[in-house]
Design a protein around this motif. Structure first.
Motif, PDB file in Angstrom:
ATOM      1  N   LEU A   1       0.948  12.749   5.111  1.00 56.54           N
ATOM      2  CA  LEU A   1       1.073  11.534   5.719  1.00 56.54           C
ATOM      3  C   LEU A   1      -0.154  11.008   6.477  1.00 56.54           C
ATOM      4  O   LEU A   1      -1.011  11.858   6.813  1.00 56.54           O
ATOM      5  N   SER A   2      -0.326   9.688   6.224  1.00 56.08           N
ATOM      6  CA  SER A   2      -1.236   9.053   6.970  1.00 56.08           C
ATOM      7  C   SER A   2      -0.752   8.065   7.916  1.00 56.08           C
ATOM      8  O   SER A   2      -0.101   7.293   7.189  1.00 56.08           O
TER       9      SER A   2
ATOM     10  N   VAL B   1      -9.010   2.610   4.263  1.00 58.48           N
ATOM     11  CA  VAL B   1      -7.933   1.711   4.308  1.00 58.48           C
ATOM     12  C   VAL B   1      -7.119   1.724   5.407  1.00 58.48           C
ATOM     13  O   VAL B   1      -6.736   0.855   6.181  1.00 58.48           O
ATOM     14  N   MET B   2      -6.779   2.956   5.804  1.00 60.24           N
ATOM     15  CA  MET B   2      -6.174   3.095   7.063  1.00 60.24           C
ATOM     16  C   MET B   2      -6.706   2.673   8.437  1.00 60.24           C
ATOM     17  O   MET B   2      -5.932   2.239   9.345  1.00 60.24           O
ATOM     18  N   THR B   3      -8.246   2.646   8.411  1.00 64.70           N
ATOM     19  CA  THR B   3      -8.931   2.191   9.510  1.00 64.70           C
ATOM     20  C   THR B   3      -8.567   0.526   9.576  1.00 64.70           C
ATOM     21  O   THR B   3      -8.353   0.019  10.706  1.00 64.70           O
ATOM     22  N   LEU B   4      -8.629   0.000   8.225  1.00 65.27           N
ATOM     23  CA  LEU B   4      -8.211  -1.506   8.348  1.00 65.27           C
ATOM     24  C   LEU B   4      -6.682  -2.058   8.754  1.00 65.27           C
ATOM     25  O   LEU B   4      -6.596  -2.609   9.399  1.00 65.27           O
TER      26      LEU B   4
ATOM     27  N   ALA C   1      -1.315   9.406  -1.629  1.00 66.29           N
ATOM     28  CA  ALA C   1      -2.757  10.128  -1.396  1.00 66.29           C
ATOM     29  C   ALA C   1      -3.878   8.933  -1.773  1.00 66.29           C
ATOM     30  O   ALA C   1      -4.961   9.105  -1.389  1.00 66.29           O
ATOM     31  N   ALA C   2      -3.300   7.803  -2.464  1.00 67.52           N
ATOM     32  CA  ALA C   2      -4.314   6.560  -3.005  1.00 67.52           C
ATOM     33  C   ALA C   2      -4.860   6.082  -1.765  1.00 67.52           C
ATOM     34  O   ALA C   2      -5.868   5.214  -1.629  1.00 67.52           O
TER      35      ALA C   2
ATOM     36  N   LEU D   1       0.757  -1.260   0.094  1.00 64.83           N
ATOM     37  CA  LEU D   1      -0.215  -0.017  -0.054  1.00 64.83           C
ATOM     38  C   LEU D   1       0.686   1.094  -0.062  1.00 64.83           C
ATOM     39  O   LEU D   1       0.516   2.306   0.046  1.00 64.83           O
ATOM     40  N   GLY D   2       2.154   1.022  -0.385  1.00 59.74           N
ATOM     41  CA  GLY D   2       3.022   2.434  -0.177  1.00 59.74           C
ATOM     42  C   GLY D   2       3.504   2.682   1.244  1.00 59.74           C
ATOM     43  O   GLY D   2       3.536   4.017   1.559  1.00 59.74           O
ATOM     44  N   THR D   3       3.242   1.722   2.135  1.00 62.07           N
ATOM     45  CA  THR D   3       3.514   2.093   3.646  1.00 62.07           C
ATOM     46  C   THR D   3       4.747   1.799   4.244  1.00 62.07           C
ATOM     47  O   THR D   3       5.480   1.083   3.285  1.00 62.07           O
ATOM     48  N   CYS D   4       5.366   2.270   5.117  1.00 60.32           N
ATOM     49  CA  CYS D   4       6.390   1.950   5.821  1.00 60.32           C
ATOM     50  C   CYS D   4       6.095   1.375   7.254  1.00 60.32           C
ATOM     51  O   CYS D   4       5.201   1.899   7.758  1.00 60.32           O
TER      52      CYS D   4
END
Length: 315
Positions: free
Chosen positions: A156-157, A187-190, A181-182, A84-87
Motif C-alpha cells: 500500500l501507498s 504521484v502520492m506527493t501530489l 505499484a504504478a 489512480l486506483g485509489t480509495c
C-alpha cells in the motif's frame, strides 16, 4: 518460510532500530514506537483487527454528523484521484474507517489488505501506517509501500491528514490509499496536497455547521486554504475558532464561555464608548430602512427627534 522481500523488509527495520535512526527519521521513529512501545513484531502476516457489527454500529452512529458533512468533499476528492486506483477513506479519531469511496474493480485489493470500514488502523495495532501515524503525530503524513512497519501492508501507498472539530480537537482522519505499484512516490506527493486541502475544507464545513447563525471571519494574513476561521457573535466577540486560528492567535479553552473581543484579537484599534455603540445601532437601523429616518426611529421604538439627536455627529 518468509518471502525474500519480507525478510529484506524486516532486516531493514531491525537495522534502523539498532542504528538509532529514530532520532533522525520520522519513519524510523514510528517503527520504534511500533516495536518498542506497542510490542508489534513485523514477522508474520497479519491484518488489522476488525470490530464487531455492534461495535462498528456505535462508532458509525457517533460519527454520522461528521460523515454527512464530509460526504460532498469525499465525493469530489474521489472523482479527482479515483482513476489512480485509489480509495478514499474517512476514519474516526481512533483510526477506524467509517466511510469510504472506491472503484469496484479495486475493492478486493483493499479488502485483502484490511483497509475497509470497521477495521482498526491505529499505530498501536497496525504499526506504521498513514492513518495511525497521522493520529500519533497529529500531522499530515504519507507512508509509501515499504515504509509501513508490518510486511502485510507494504503493498500500500497511503497519505492521510487530520481533521479537527469546531473546538480544535482531533475528530477524524482523511486518507487516500492505493495498492497499485504504478502509483509512484512522486504521484502520492501530489495526492497528499489534495488530501490536506480536502481535510481543511471538511474542517471548515464542520465549523460552519457548528456555528450556523454566527458571522464567520477568515483570519487575515493567512493562506485562505489553511481554514483559519473565527466565529463572531452580534456583540463582536469571538466565540469559536478553528484549530489553525487557535494556533495562530494562541487561543485555548472554551471560547463560548470565555469569548475574546474580535477587535482585540485582530489588533484593530478601538475607542468605542456606549455612545458610539448607540450610534452604530442607529446607523444600522437607518441603513435597513433605506435612509428613512422616521421608519428607522419606529423600528427602534424611539421618537424621530431622539433618533436624530443620538445619530448626531461624532466628536
Amino acid at each position: 518460510m518468509l518471502a525474500t522481500d519480507t525478510r529484506h523488509h524486516i532486516a531493514r527495520i531491525e537495522a534502523a532500530l539498532q542504528a538509532g535512526e529514530a532520532a533522525r527519521s520520522p519513519i524510523a521513529a514510528s517503527w520504534s514506537r511500533s516495536a518498542r512501545m506497542h510490542g508489534l513484531d513485523p514477522v508474520g502476516h497479519r491484518l488489522p483487527p476488525r470490530l464487531t457489527a455492534e461495535e462498528f454500529g456505535l462508532i458509525r452512529e457517533r460519527m454520522d454528523p461528521t460523515v454527512r458533512t464530509a460526504a460532498p468533499t469525499l465525493d469530489r476528492l474521489f472523482r479527482a484521484v479515483g482513476g489512480l486506483g485509489t480509495c478514499v477513506v474517512l476514519s474516526d479519531r481512533d483510526g477506524v474507517p467509517v466511510d469510504r469511496r472506491g472503484n469496484a474493480g479495486d475493492d478486493r485489493d483493499f479488502a485483502d489488505c484490511g483497509l475497509w470500514t470497521g477495521t482498526r488502523w491505529s499505530e498501536a495495532l497496525a504499526g506504521t501506517n498513514a492513518i495511525g501515524t497521522c493520529i500519533a503525530e497529529g500531522r499530515a503524513i504519507t507512508i509509501h509501500r515499504d515504509q509501513h512497519f508490518l510486511p502485510a501492508n507494504i503493498g500500500l501507498s497511503c497519505t492521510s491528514a487530520p481533521i479537527h472539530d469546531a473546538e480544535g480537537r482531533l475528530t477524524a482522519v482523511l486518507d487516500v490509499s492505493t495498492a497499485s505499484a504504478a502509483c509512484s512516490e512522486a504521484v502520492m506527493t501530489l495526492v497528499a496536497h489534495s488530501v490536506t486541502e480536502a481535510a481543511r475544507r471538511i474542517e471548515a464545513d464542520l465549523f460552519r455547521a457548528h456555528f450556523p447563525a454566527l458571522r464567520l471571519m477568515l483570519v487575515p494574513g493567512l493562506d485562505r486554504g489553511a481554514g483559519a476561521l473565527l466565529a463572531v457573535d452580534a456583540d463582536e466577540l469571538v466565540v469559536g475558532a478553528t484549530r489553525t486560528a487557535r494556533a495562530h492567535f494562541g487561543l485555548k479553552g472554551d471560547l463560548a464561555r470565555n469569548p475574546v473581543p474580535a477587535a482585540d484579537l485582530l489588533g484593530v484599534e478601538s475607542r468605542a464608548t456606549l455612545e458610539d455603540g448607540e450610534r452604530a445601532v442607529i446607523a444600522r437601523a437607518l441603513a435597513r430602512s433605506g435612509g428613512n429616518a422616521s421608519a428607522a426611529a419606529r423600528s427602534l421604538g424611539i421618537s424621530r427627534a431622539t433618533f436624530h439627536r443620538k445619530l448626531g455627529p461624532r466628536d
